[in-house]
Design an enzyme around this catalytic site. Sequence first.
Site, PDB file in Angstrom:
ATOM      1  N   ASP A  30      39.357  28.639  38.483  1.00 25.03           N
ATOM      2  CA  ASP A  30      39.474  29.294  37.185  1.00 25.03           C
ATOM      3  C   ASP A  30      40.926  29.102  36.740  1.00 25.03           C
ATOM      4  O   ASP A  30      41.794  28.796  37.555  1.00 25.03           O
ATOM      5  CB  ASP A  30      39.141  30.782  37.357  1.00 25.03           C
ATOM      6  CG  ASP A  30      39.516  31.607  36.147  1.00 25.03           C
ATOM      7  OD1 ASP A  30      39.070  31.269  35.046  1.00 25.03           O
ATOM      8  OD2 ASP A  30      40.266  32.593  36.313  1.00 25.03           O
ATOM      9  N   ASP A  32      42.830  31.203  33.723  1.00 20.53           N
ATOM     10  CA  ASP A  32      43.579  32.387  33.310  1.00 20.53           C
ATOM     11  C   ASP A  32      43.614  33.435  34.423  1.00 20.53           C
ATOM     12  O   ASP A  32      42.560  33.831  34.941  1.00 20.53           O
ATOM     13  CB  ASP A  32      42.956  32.991  32.055  1.00 20.53           C
ATOM     14  CG  ASP A  32      43.066  32.053  30.864  1.00 20.53           C
ATOM     15  OD1 ASP A  32      43.646  32.461  29.854  1.00 20.53           O
ATOM     16  OD2 ASP A  32      42.566  30.917  30.941  1.00 20.53           O
ATOM     17  N   GLU A  39      46.362  35.733  30.486  1.00 20.71           N
ATOM     18  CA  GLU A  39      45.079  35.534  29.829  1.00 20.71           C
ATOM     19  C   GLU A  39      45.410  34.972  28.447  1.00 20.71           C
ATOM     20  O   GLU A  39      45.925  35.686  27.579  1.00 20.71           O
ATOM     21  CB  GLU A  39      44.311  36.856  29.703  1.00 20.71           C
ATOM     22  CG  GLU A  39      43.822  37.427  31.011  1.00 20.71           C
ATOM     23  CD  GLU A  39      42.624  36.671  31.584  1.00 20.71           C
ATOM     24  OE1 GLU A  39      41.909  35.990  30.821  1.00 20.71           O
ATOM     25  OE2 GLU A  39      42.412  36.773  32.814  1.00 20.71           O
ATOM     26  N   ARG A  76      36.315  38.146  20.426  1.00 21.27           N
ATOM     27  CA  ARG A  76      37.764  38.006  20.603  1.00 21.27           C
ATOM     28  C   ARG A  76      38.322  36.852  19.776  1.00 21.27           C
ATOM     29  O   ARG A  76      39.357  36.985  19.118  1.00 21.27           O
ATOM     30  CB  ARG A  76      38.096  37.820  22.084  1.00 21.27           C
ATOM     31  CG  ARG A  76      38.009  39.110  22.886  1.00 21.27           C
ATOM     32  CD  ARG A  76      38.216  38.881  24.364  1.00 21.27           C
ATOM     33  NE  ARG A  76      37.017  38.339  25.007  1.00 21.27           N
ATOM     34  CZ  ARG A  76      37.001  37.805  26.218  1.00 21.27           C
ATOM     35  NH1 ARG A  76      38.120  37.706  26.911  1.00 21.27           N
ATOM     36  NH2 ARG A  76      35.879  37.365  26.732  1.00 21.27           N
ATOM     37  N   GLY A 121      36.935  29.906  30.967  1.00 24.64           N
ATOM     38  CA  GLY A 121      36.452  30.527  29.744  1.00 24.64           C
ATOM     39  C   GLY A 121      37.520  30.503  28.662  1.00 24.64           C
ATOM     40  O   GLY A 121      37.318  31.028  27.570  1.00 24.64           O
ATOM     41  N   ASP A 196      39.197  35.045  39.671  1.00 23.53           N
ATOM     42  CA  ASP A 196      39.657  36.437  39.710  1.00 23.53           C
ATOM     43  C   ASP A 196      38.744  37.396  38.956  1.00 23.53           C
ATOM     44  O   ASP A 196      38.847  38.603  39.125  1.00 23.53           O
ATOM     45  CB  ASP A 196      41.072  36.552  39.110  1.00 23.53           C
ATOM     46  CG  ASP A 196      41.054  36.376  37.602  1.00 23.53           C
ATOM     47  OD1 ASP A 196      41.312  37.359  36.884  1.00 23.53           O
ATOM     48  OD2 ASP A 196      40.754  35.268  37.130  1.00 23.53           O
ATOM     49  N   ASN A 199      33.206  36.550  35.687  1.00 23.47           N
ATOM     50  CA  ASN A 199      32.578  35.304  35.239  1.00 23.47           C
ATOM     51  C   ASN A 199      32.819  34.149  36.212  1.00 23.47           C
ATOM     52  O   ASN A 199      32.287  33.051  36.023  1.00 23.47           O
ATOM     53  CB  ASN A 199      33.026  34.934  33.817  1.00 23.47           C
ATOM     54  CG  ASN A 199      34.506  34.614  33.723  1.00 23.47           C
ATOM     55  OD1 ASN A 199      35.317  35.126  34.484  1.00 23.47           O
ATOM     56  ND2 ASN A 199      34.877  33.788  32.772  1.00 23.47           N
TER      57      ASN A 199
END
Length: 240
Positions: A30, A32, A39, A76, A121, A196, A199
Site C-alpha cells: 500500500d 499512503d 494520506e 472525498r 487507493g 495499514d 482496505n
Amino acid sequence: MPVQEFPPGLEIRGFTPPLRLADFKLIAFDMDSTLINIECVDEIADAVGMKAEVAAITEAAMRGEIADYKESLRQRVALLKGVTVADLEEIYVQRLQLNPGAERLVQACKAAGLKTLLVSGGFTFFTDRIRDRLGIDFTRSNVLEIRSGPNCGELTGRMVDQPWGDICDGAEKRRMLLETCRQLGIPPQQAIAMGDGANDLPMMGEAGLSVAYHAKPKVREQAMVAINDGGLDRLLEVFA
C-alpha cells in the site's frame, strides 16, 4: 492465534521465524501511511480548507467503519474540486516523505529476486512518482480528473475510469495482487502484502505473508507480522 513479540515492537502470528526472503517472489505495498508518511487525499483537501472533513472520512474508512469504500472516496474527491496541479506538486515536494526503511526494504527484496507491486487507493499523480523513485515494477491506483480549457490544471472533483475499472479499493487491490501473481507464474503463497488500513486486508488475506505497518487495530490483529515500532525494514528481521 498466539502472538509472539519478536523482538519488542514486532509481533508475529502463525509462523516461526526465520523465513527465507528468496522463497518469496513478489512484495505488494500500500502507499499512503505505509510506504509514505501521509494520506495524500487529506493533504490535497488542505489546499481547499477541507482537511478536517476529509481526514475524518479517511480515518473511518481505514478503520473499517465505512462499508462502501468507493463511495467514501468519491465523497472525498468531490471536496477536492478546484485544487490545482501546482498544489499537488507542492504536496509531493514539501510534505510527502518515504517512511523510514522503505528504500532499504525495497532494495533488499529486489536483491533477493522479488518483484514489487504498489497498489493504492490514492492517486497516480503520487504513485507514479513513488514507482519511479523506488523502481517499483507494477502499480495500480486512481486517476484524478483534471480540467482542460478554462481553469485548466484544476481538479474537477471526479476520478477517471480506467480499463480495469473505476476505483482501486480493497477488492481491486486483491485482484491486482492475484493478477500479478498469475502474470509472474507464482502462487499467492509466494507473495508478501503490506498495508495499514482495512482496505488492505483483502490482498493481505491472499498473500503467503501479511504485514501490518503502524496499522489500524483491525489490521494488526489479522496480520502475520505487525510492525508497531520502527521502520518498514524491520520486516527483514523475520528473515534469515
